[in-house]
Design an enzyme around this catalytic site. Structure first.
Site, mmCIF file in Angstrom:
data_model
loop_
_atom_site.group_PDB
_atom_site.id
_atom_site.type_symbol
_atom_site.label_atom_id
_atom_site.label_comp_id
_atom_site.label_asym_id
_atom_site.label_seq_id
_atom_site.Cartn_x
_atom_site.Cartn_y
_atom_site.Cartn_z
ATOM 1 N N GLU A 79 -20.244 21.990 16.666
ATOM 2 C CA GLU A 79 -18.796 21.775 16.515
ATOM 3 C C GLU A 79 -18.151 21.496 17.870
ATOM 4 O OE1 GLU A 79 -15.926 24.530 16.785
ATOM 5 O OE2 GLU A 79 -17.174 26.326 16.531
ATOM 6 N N LYS A 98 -15.625 35.908 14.466
ATOM 7 C CA LYS A 98 -14.977 36.364 15.701
ATOM 8 C C LYS A 98 -14.417 37.774 15.515
ATOM 9 C CE LYS A 98 -12.977 32.343 16.077
ATOM 10 N NZ LYS A 98 -13.877 31.265 15.688
HETATM 11 N N1 PSU Z 1 -16.454 30.030 17.744
HETATM 12 C C1 PSU Z 1 -16.231 30.213 19.073
HETATM 13 N N2 PSU Z 1 -15.070 29.711 19.594
HETATM 14 C C2 PSU Z 1 -14.166 28.984 18.826
HETATM 15 C C3 PSU Z 1 -14.420 28.783 17.431
HETATM 16 C C4 PSU Z 1 -15.574 29.338 16.947
HETATM 17 O O1 PSU Z 1 -17.031 30.843 19.759
HETATM 18 O O2 PSU Z 1 -13.168 28.500 19.359
HETATM 19 C C5 PSU Z 1 -13.471 27.961 16.578
HETATM 20 C C6 PSU Z 1 -14.258 27.360 15.421
HETATM 21 O O3 PSU Z 1 -14.074 25.968 15.472
HETATM 22 C C7 PSU Z 1 -13.649 27.942 14.176
HETATM 23 C C8 PSU Z 1 -12.242 28.099 14.612
HETATM 24 O O4 PSU Z 1 -13.803 27.117 13.057
HETATM 25 O O5 PSU Z 1 -12.386 28.645 15.929
HETATM 26 C C9 PSU Z 1 -11.449 28.981 13.655
HETATM 27 O O6 PSU Z 1 -10.086 28.720 13.843
HETATM 28 P P1 PSU Z 1 -9.058 29.240 12.726
HETATM 29 O O7 PSU Z 1 -9.117 30.728 12.812
HETATM 30 O O8 PSU Z 1 -7.719 28.668 13.165
HETATM 31 O O9 PSU Z 1 -9.524 28.682 11.418
#
Ligand code: PSU
Ligand code: MN
Length: 311
Positions: free
Chosen positions: A29, A163
């Protein structure tokens, strides 16, 4: 003019060739690069992760949208734009159509990457930590679009859990409700992203890439709903963030996000950035250690999967 379906996403030469020869490919990603890591380190990380995939004998397919065109497999200039251009947006899967129509550029989250990768016929994808249910869900209803998309996409995602800024037990419950398979890699505890363990149990444990490929083959044999398989791979304990520091700094960052009224797409990048600053960079090192481990394991799973296909 309607887009020809096979043109979405556009594959790099290297990815196209690898797929034609049934060689292992790993989707990566780009939101983690554009919005999850500080500059200029992010570009180095993007390059390093691609090299790590190659060192394991697989081909990297970093996913992003540039000038309205979705790609799987970026060249050097494209990767530089994603890492350095301020106009690069954060795109979940629902943002893909408007971005394409507007000719916009953006980094893809787990949901958009998984969607585009699966559409390209890729089966293995590596990230850091998934999005999930946020801690203040009852007030904000903030649940990452990652979860629902993964509930209807047949792809294997190697991650260090979700996370830790999230409500981890609630996220695990959502994954169960949505029918997304979760297996621990070498562990019976769900990993905690910056931490080796979140303290929550996982029901299934595997120990080799071949075993993961076996689960993927069983998914196909069952031919049930096209849900993802999450391979939860912990950061090594020696490289994890100090748990006490993690808990203290996270509590402060969550309070700050609430005070400042940070909402929507901005929440995750805000919290990740606060953690980096307030741990003196230690959270960044733990994050990177987790991502590196995931990318390496994903390459090995892709190899085991390609080997199965060749049998
Ligand atoms: N994993 C990481 N750092 C990130 C992300 C994932 O170590 O920045 C990103 C991924 O792209 C994930 C996104 O899909 O954060 C989730 O964002 P949100 O909570 O706005 O859906
Ligand atoms: Mn969100």
């Amino acid at each position: 003019m309607p887009l020809h379906s096979s043109a979405v996403p556009v594959l790099s030469e290297e990815v196209r060739e690898a797929m034609a020869r049934q060689r292992p490919v790993v989707a990566l990603e780009s939101t983690i690069l554009a919005h999850g890591l500080p500059r200029p380190r992010n570009l180095l990380v993007g390059t390093e992760l691609e090299a790590l995939v190659r060192s394991e004998g697989a081909v990297p397919a970093t996913v992003a949208v540039l000038d309205g065109v979705p790609y799987a497999g970026l060249d050097k200039d494209q990767l530089e734009r994603i890492a350095g251009d301020d106009a690069v947006r954060k795109l979940g899967h629902r943002d893909l159509a408007p971005a394409m129509a507007a000719g916009a550029s953006g980094a893809t989250t787990v949901s958009a990457t998984a969607f585009l990768a699966a559409r390209a016929g890729l089966r293995v994808f590596a990230t850091g930590g998934l999005g999930g249910v946020h801690r203040e869900w009852t007030r904000t209803q903030d649940e990452s679009a990652d979860l629902a998309l993964l509930a209807r996409t047949r792809i294997t995602v190697v991650c260090a859990g979700v996370k830790s800024i999230l409500d981890v037990p609630a996220t695990l419950q959502r994954l169960e409700t949505l029918g997304v398979g979760v297996i621990g890699y070498g562990t019976d505890r769900f990993p905690g992203f910056y931490l080796a363990s979140s303290g929550e149990p996982v029901d299934w444990t595997v120990h080799t890439p071949g075993e993961v490929a076996g689960v993927m083959a069983a998914q196909d044999a069952l031919d049930g709903p096209a849900s993802a398989l999450l391979v939860a791979n912990p950061v090594p304990v020696a490289k994890q963030l100090d748990p006490a520091l993690h808990d203290r700094v996270l509590a402060e960052a969550l309070a700050e996000a609430r005070e400042r009224g940070v909402t929507g797409q901005a929440v995750t990048p805000f919290l990740l950035e606060r953690l980096v600053t307030h741990t003196g960079g230690a959270s960044l090192e733990a994050n990177l250690a987790a991502v590196r481990g995931n990318v390496r394991l994903a390459a090995r799973i892709a190899a085991a999967w390609a080997e199965r296909a060749a049998r």
